[in-house]
Every structure is written in C-alpha cells, then in structure tokens.
Write a protein that holds these residues in place. Structure first.
Motif, short mmCIF file in Angstrom:
data_model
loop_
_atom_site.label_atom_id
_atom_site.label_comp_id
_atom_site.label_asym_id
_atom_site.label_seq_id
_atom_site.Cartn_x
_atom_site.Cartn_y
_atom_site.Cartn_z
N GLY A 283 0.82 -1.21 0.00
CA GLY A 283 0.00 0.00 0.00
C GLY A 283 0.85 1.26 0.00
N THR A 284 1.92 1.27 0.83
CA THR A 284 2.80 2.45 0.88
C THR A 284 3.57 2.61 -0.43
N ALA A 285 4.07 1.51 -0.97
CA ALA A 285 4.81 1.58 -2.24
C ALA A 285 3.89 2.06 -3.37
N SER A 286 2.67 1.55 -3.41
CA SER A 286 1.72 1.96 -4.45
C SER A 286 1.38 3.44 -4.31
N ALA A 287 1.16 3.90 -3.08
CA ALA A 287 0.84 5.31 -2.86
C ALA A 287 1.99 6.21 -3.29
N PHE A 288 3.21 5.79 -3.00
CA PHE A 288 4.39 6.58 -3.41
C PHE A 288 4.47 6.66 -4.93
N TRP A 289 4.24 5.54 -5.61
CA TRP A 289 4.32 5.52 -7.06
C TRP A 289 3.19 6.36 -7.69
N LEU A 290 1.99 6.24 -7.15
CA LEU A 290 0.86 7.02 -7.67
C LEU A 290 1.10 8.51 -7.47
N PHE A 291 1.64 8.88 -6.33
CA PHE A 291 1.92 10.30 -6.08
C PHE A 291 3.01 10.80 -7.03
N HIS A 292 4.01 9.97 -7.28
CA HIS A 292 5.07 10.36 -8.21
C HIS A 292 4.50 10.59 -9.61
N LEU A 293 3.63 9.70 -10.08
CA LEU A 293 3.02 9.87 -11.39
C LEU A 293 2.15 11.12 -11.43
N PHE A 294 1.44 11.36 -10.33
CA PHE A 294 0.59 12.55 -10.27
C PHE A 294 1.42 13.84 -10.38
N CYS A 295 2.53 13.89 -9.62
CA CYS A 295 3.37 15.09 -9.64
C CYS A 295 4.09 15.25 -10.98
N HIS A 296 4.38 14.13 -11.62
CA HIS A 296 5.13 14.19 -12.88
C HIS A 296 4.25 14.65 -14.04
N ARG A 297 2.96 14.31 -13.96
CA ARG A 297 2.10 14.56 -15.11
C ARG A 297 0.97 15.56 -14.85
N HIS A 298 0.66 15.82 -13.58
CA HIS A 298 -0.52 16.64 -13.32
C HIS A 298 -0.23 17.71 -12.27
N HIS A 299 -0.60 18.94 -12.56
CA HIS A 299 -0.81 20.01 -11.58
C HIS A 299 0.34 20.22 -10.61
N ARG A 300 1.55 19.83 -10.96
CA ARG A 300 2.63 20.01 -9.98
C ARG A 300 2.85 21.49 -9.65
N SER A 301 2.67 22.34 -10.67
CA SER A 301 2.89 23.76 -10.47
C SER A 301 1.79 24.43 -9.66
N LEU A 302 0.65 23.74 -9.50
CA LEU A 302 -0.47 24.32 -8.78
C LEU A 302 -0.34 24.17 -7.26
N TYR A 303 0.59 23.35 -6.83
CA TYR A 303 0.79 23.15 -5.39
C TYR A 303 2.11 23.76 -4.96
N SER A 304 2.21 24.05 -3.70
CA SER A 304 3.45 24.61 -3.14
C SER A 304 4.60 23.63 -3.34
N ASP A 307 5.49 21.93 -0.17
CA ASP A 307 4.56 20.86 0.19
C ASP A 307 4.83 19.59 -0.61
N VAL A 308 5.15 19.76 -1.89
CA VAL A 308 5.47 18.59 -2.73
C VAL A 308 6.72 17.90 -2.20
N THR A 309 7.74 18.69 -1.85
CA THR A 309 8.99 18.11 -1.33
C THR A 309 8.76 17.39 -0.01
N VAL A 310 7.99 18.01 0.88
CA VAL A 310 7.70 17.39 2.17
C VAL A 310 6.91 16.09 1.97
N THR A 311 5.96 16.10 1.04
CA THR A 311 5.17 14.89 0.79
C THR A 311 6.04 13.77 0.26
#
Length: 685
Positions: A283-304, A307-311
């Motif tokens: 579950g933790t590995a999947s969440a990390f991978w999903l978050f990485h894909l989200f930041c790589h392809r979606h809305h990364r510039s819309l968040y602090s 916050d992205v680094t801390v996450t």
C-alpha cells in the motif's frame, strides 16, 4: 525583540505544519534506532532520550492532526491533506517499540479511544480537502492522487490498530485470554528441527540454535513474568540443556520477553501478521508511485513546491520504514523457527542467511549484561568528604544524591555466570518444598554443604532477619573478610617477592555483594514487594557519624567490633559528634552486630581448617542463593518493568530457577520420541 517575535510568528504561520510533520517523522526514526539500544544498555541518559522521543512522537502527531482539522488550507496547500493519513501511520509507531513503560500496556483502551478520535480527525481533513471532494476552491484532484490518499488512509488505520492490539495482547493475562500464539501452538505438533540445519560443528548449540530454543521454550519465562498459563498447557518443562547452553538460552529469553512486553511481537508472530505486513508495504509503495506519477504529469505547479517536497520525503520515509519492518520480520528468528518446523529446507536457508548477517552484526548482547554496584563502606567514607553530599544534606536530598552518585555498574564476568549456573543446577531434582531448594534456601543450603549450618545459621535465618537485613549483614561481613584476605595476600607478595594473583572468585564475591546492596539501595522493587530501605538508611547515617579516615579504616574498625562481640569483650565506637542522634541506634543495631560478628567469624581460626578458596566459595554460594531467593520474591511486574531498562541479573536467575523447577523431563522430548528422526532432533541432548 518585537521584530524577532513577528518573524517567529510568520515562520510558524507559513511553515508550522511542515515542521511538525517532519518532526513527527524524525521522532519515528529516532525511536526505531533508540529502542534497539535500550534493551542492551542500562543508561539513564539513553532512557531520557527514549522517553522524550516516545512522549513527543504521539503528542506531535496528534497536535498536527488536530491543527489540520480545525484550520482552513489555502488552495496551494491542499496537498497537506495527504499528510493526515501519514500522521496516522506515525501514531501506529515502530515495530520495536509500542510501550515505554510496562504500565502503557494496561492503557490500551485509552489508545483505542485515541485511535477512533484521530481516524475521525484524519477523515474530516480529507473530507474538507479537494483531494477527495474536488471542492475547497482548489484544482480538481486526479484519480491517482485520490487512490494514493485512500491507500495511505487505509494503511494508517491498519498500522494504528495493530499498535493498539499489540498493547492489548502485551497487557493481557494468559489465563483470561486465548494466549497461545502461532509459534507456541506449533509445540503441539510432531515437528522435528534437524541439527544439521541450525547447529554448528561445535559440541555446543550455536547462537542461532540457542535463539530458536529460547523462543521455542518461551512458555517458561511467560509463565513466570506474565502470569500462569492455562492448566491445559503441559508444564513438564524443557529439554535438558547443558549448563552453558542453558545460560545462553535464558539470556536470550530476556530479549524475547522484552519483545513481548514492549514491542509488537505478540501481533507480529501471529497467522495474520504477514497479511498486515504485505498490505502495509504494498500500500505504501503503491501510494508513493501514484503520487510520483501525479506530480510528474498533473498540476505540480499548482501546489506549493515545499509541500510537494515534504510529501515526497514523508512517503519515501514511510516506504523505507515499512521495508525495514518487512525485512526484520522476514529475517526474524521467530519466523525462522516456524519455517524450520513447517518446512525444513526453507528454514535451513533462512538460518544460513541469518548466520551470514550475524557475522557482521554489532548486536552481540541480548540484554545490558551489567551489574549495578553500590558499596556501603565506600559510600560512608566518600560522602562524608564530599562537599556536594553536604549541600545535598542541607536541602534534604542526601539519601537520593548518595545513592545516585556512589552507584555504578560493571559487566558481568564469566565467573559470576558460572557461579550462578552451578548453584542453580544443584537444586535440580530437589523437591521444591525442601528447605535446601534454592527457592527457599537463602544461604542455608550453602552453609549446610560446608558443615557450618549450626555455626552460622543465625546470619541467614528468615525467622529472625528479613531479607534486607541479611543483605546488609553479609555485605558488611564480605567487606571485612575480603579486606583481610587481600591484606594477607599482599603480605605474601611482599614476603615472597613475586605477585600472587587474587582469585577470580574473590572479585566475583565483591561484585555480587555490591550488586545485592545496589538492589536494596537503588532498586528495592527488585527484591520483594515488602522490601524496605529503612535498615540501609539507618546504617548509612550511623556509620557516617563514626570517626574514621578511609574505607579501609572503617573496615578495620568493624572487624575489631566483630572480634569484641565474638569474644564478649568491651568495645566502644568513637563518634565525630558526641551528641549525635545515631549513636544509640548504632550501638543497638542488631544487623550491624550480625555483620561484624559474621565477618570476624569467617576470619577466625576455627574456619581456617580448610583452604581459603573453600571459604571464598562458601561466601559466593551464599550470595548466589540469596540472589535467587530475592529474584523469586520479586514480583513479575517488577521483573517485566526492569526489562525495559536493560534487564537485571536477578531476572536471569529467576528464569534459570524456573527452568530447573519446571523441568523434570521435557514434554517436547516426549513428543519427538516416537519420531523416526529422533537422533537428528535438536531437542535431543
């Protein structure tokens, strides 16, 4: 000043939550490292750090969750909502520490209530965020981020629930619950552990074999420290191990019992634990991978960006901690024992891997292996000359300061281990109700074996002296005798012109004597629930008021007092203060009289018909019997409590006695007897 205050307020307002969640993760890492040290090191400084991290970890996570649930988050900070499930994981704690003190296990219902409240708080944070609802004025959350959040929320609930259940299991009484976990249920099977799988080429069991044996026979210390097991459990004992192997197994059982009381061991080694570990890791590995894909392809510039680094840091850290937990469980000796029992080849491979890892492992001890030291005569001499002790006396904390300042510790020597083991094994086969059994002797059996029962029985008689009084009397006598013995050896050295080594048994006697007084002075709860320090405190004040210049001078003074008592002659103490209060109490102190008479008696000519080593051995045997008697008078709660501070030799002695007392013959041995591979079984001597 005002500018600094405003700057601090600005930093807290902008970065407060980020700092809190990073602090929470840092505390989890600190607990992971420090919890492994505290079972092996008896240090007040280490205990302070572990206690601070343990208390701050929960408080920080709960405060951060509460702050997130009541404060609105700006659109660019909506990613903070993902931190709520991660804080739940932090509240779940690390596998190697669930409780700091034994009392924490009894508070599992409080933790259950906290679980419900914090899960509700985390759910509210997610509900109010745009991650799940898409509201809150922020950008629409992608499916990947939503799935990652749901996964971490589920893992957080499972991890926190696992901790609560572990506390409940550690605090439960065996007779009132289904106590027998997966590894103990295997005892009822006709499983065989092959010698060629886990035993080295030496004639003794190697480290891995002893560790497996310690866990296989964990019902023996459980019965002693956690309460009586159900009557249906077969208590005919354990395999008949040889002395050295038995002592090593018992030492390892201290570590096993520490795991049971203070870690998730009771949950980690159940049939459902592998499913929890697998779900948490995947579950933790999947969440990390999903978050990485989200930041790589979606809305990364819309968040602090912060916050992205801390996450990223929190998710990566959670993944590393879960991998560490999975590897510890995979290579644990508990799982190794199960695999060896169920499927021999796989267990054999795992044992071989553990041997390779252990070759470079710095963790050579399974408990602190330290022996507290406190010498009454040195205390009286040094405290009187200490300015700090005088200041402590003025403010009313003299006793506390002297106990703290003039106590130390040493590592247990091989000679002490051998003395304890030999004396305990002498009771093998002796009826438990006999006065000669080590459970009841308190030194009488040792005196009887040297034909001195009639002459010195008064020094260990439980009807006339309490345990604490016997400890004080024999401590004084031991110091008097050893001082005379060392002076005589020094005279021989000067006469002959070459050095004569002091026997190791003399050093062992001195260490055991100081250890028993240390328990009385600093840890009376390790003697018995009714143990009192009053006799010790009274003796300290009385001896300190005598006129002497050094510990050696005080020892000589007490020897002369003992000679006068044995010869029925007059003797008068010389006090520093003629009108001091302790004078009359010291003159009429029966414990002091007994100790001085005994010390002089041991030196007297009538006891010198035998070689000196026999007298030394007698004193050593009396101390070991007194130690074993005290260890079994000590409550199971106190033994379990001290396991969290590195353990005590008294606990080792108590478990050794339990092995001997409950071991007429092995139930496991009888279960293996019908097996065709009996000759290869580890439980065969």
């Amino acid at each position: 000043m005002a500018g600094a205050q405003q700057a601090a307020q600005h930093v807290w307002k902008e970065w407060g939550i980020q700092l809190l969640v990073l602090l929470s993760f840092t505390l989890q890492v600190a607990l992971l490292v420090l919890a492994e040290l505290r079972r092996r090191i008896d240090s007040a400084v280490l205990r302070l750090f572990v206690w601070s991290a343990y208390m701050l970890a929960d408080a920080t996570a709960i405060y951060a969750l509460g702050h997130m649930s009541v404060s609105s988050m700006r659109p660019e900070h909506q990613l903070m909502a993902l931190w709520a499930p991660l804080l739940l994981m932090h509240l779940g704690g690390q596998d190697n520490i669930t409780a700091y003190a034994i009392e924490d296990n009894k508070l599992w219902l409080r933790h259950l209530q906290t679980l419900a409240v914090q899960v509700a708080a985390a759910a509210y944070v997610l509900y109010e965020s745009s991650i799940l609802s898409g509201g809150g004025g922020g950008p629409s959350s992608s499916a990947r981020l939503r799935r990652a959040t749901i996964l971490m929320f589920s893992v957080g609930i499972v991890k926190y629930g696992e901790r609560v259940w572990a506390l409940r299991c550690a605090g439960s009484v065996p007779s009132g619950t289904k106590y027998r976990t997966f590894q103990t249920e295997l005892i009822g099977t006709h499983s065989v552990i092959h010698l060629d799988q886990i035993v080295s080429s030496s004639k003794h069991l190697d480290t891995e074999a002893c560790l497996l044996m310690a866990q296989r026979l964990v019902h023996i210390p459980k019965n002693l420290l956690k309460g009586p097991l159900p009557s249906k459990f077969d208590f005919r004992g354990a395999p008949d191990l040889c002395g050295e192997d038995l002592y090593r197994v018992v030492e390892m059982q201290l570590s096993v019992m520490h795991d049971i009381f203070y870690t998730k061991a009771e949950v980690m080694h159940t049939w459902y634990a592998p499913f929890i570990r697998t779900f948490s890791l995947l579950g933790t590995a999947s969440a990390f991978w999903l978050f990485h894909l989200f930041c790589h392809r979606h809305h990364r510039s819309l968040y602090s960006r912060v916050d992205v680094t801390v996450t990223y840091a929190l998710l990566a850290g959670a993944l590393v901690l879960e991998m560490t937990s999975a590897l510890r469980g995979l290579f644990s000796s508990w799982l190794c024992m199960v695999l060896v029992c169920v499927c021999g080849p796989l267990g054999s491979v795992l044992v071989s891997l553990r041997r390779l890892v252990r070759a470079a492992d710095w963790r050579s001890r399974y408990w602190s292996g330290s022996l507290g030291q406190h010498n009454l005569l040195q205390l009286c001499a040094r405290s009187r000359a200490s300015r700090i002790s005088k200041v402590a006396s003025w403010i009313g904390v003299e006793d506390w300061w002297n106990t703290l300042a003039y106590s130390g510790s040493i590592q247990i020597s091989a000679s002490i281990e051998q003395l304890v083991l030999e004396q305990v094994l002498k009771s093998k086969g002796v009826p438990v109700t006999s006065s000669d059994h080590i459970l009841n002797s308190r030194g009488r059996a040792a005196l009887k074996s040297c034909r001195l029962h009639q002459g010195l029985e008064w020094s260990v008689d439980p009807d006339s002296m309490g345990l604490e009084e016997s400890i004080l009397a024999w401590h004084i006598a031991t110091n008097v005798y050893l001082s005379w013995y060392k002076d005589r050896e020094q005279a021989v050295v000067e006469h002959v012109g070459r050095e004569k080594m002091v026997p190791g048994i003399a050093k062992a006697i001195d260490a055991l004597s100081n250890y028993m007084l240390f328990l009385l002075a600093a840890r009376p709860f390790m003697l018995s629930p009714t143990a009192s320090r009053n006799a010790y405190v009274e003796m300290c004040y009385g001896l300190t008021d005598l006129q002497f210049s050094s510990p050696k001078d005080l020892t000589s003074l007490l020897r002369r007092y003992g000679d006068a008592l044995n010869g029925s002659s007059e003797f008068e103490f010389v006090f520093l203060n003629r009108y001091s209060v302790p004078q009359s109490s010291l003159r009429n102190n029966e414990t002091l009289k007994t100790g001085c008479k005994l010390g002089a008696k041991l030196i007297s000519e009538e006891l010198q018909d035998s070689p000196d080593e026999d007298t030394l051995k007698l004193i050593a045997q009396v101390w070991v019997e007194m130690l074993c008697y005290a260890s079994r008078q000590c409550s199971a709660y106190s033994h379990a409590k001290q396991l969290g501070n590195g353990g005590e030799l008294a606990t080792v002695a108590a478990i050794l006695v339990e092995h001997v007392t409950t071991n007429p013959q092995s139930a496991l041995w009888e279960q293996c007897w019908p097996c065709s591979e009996y000759n290869m079984c580890i439980f065969r001597k």
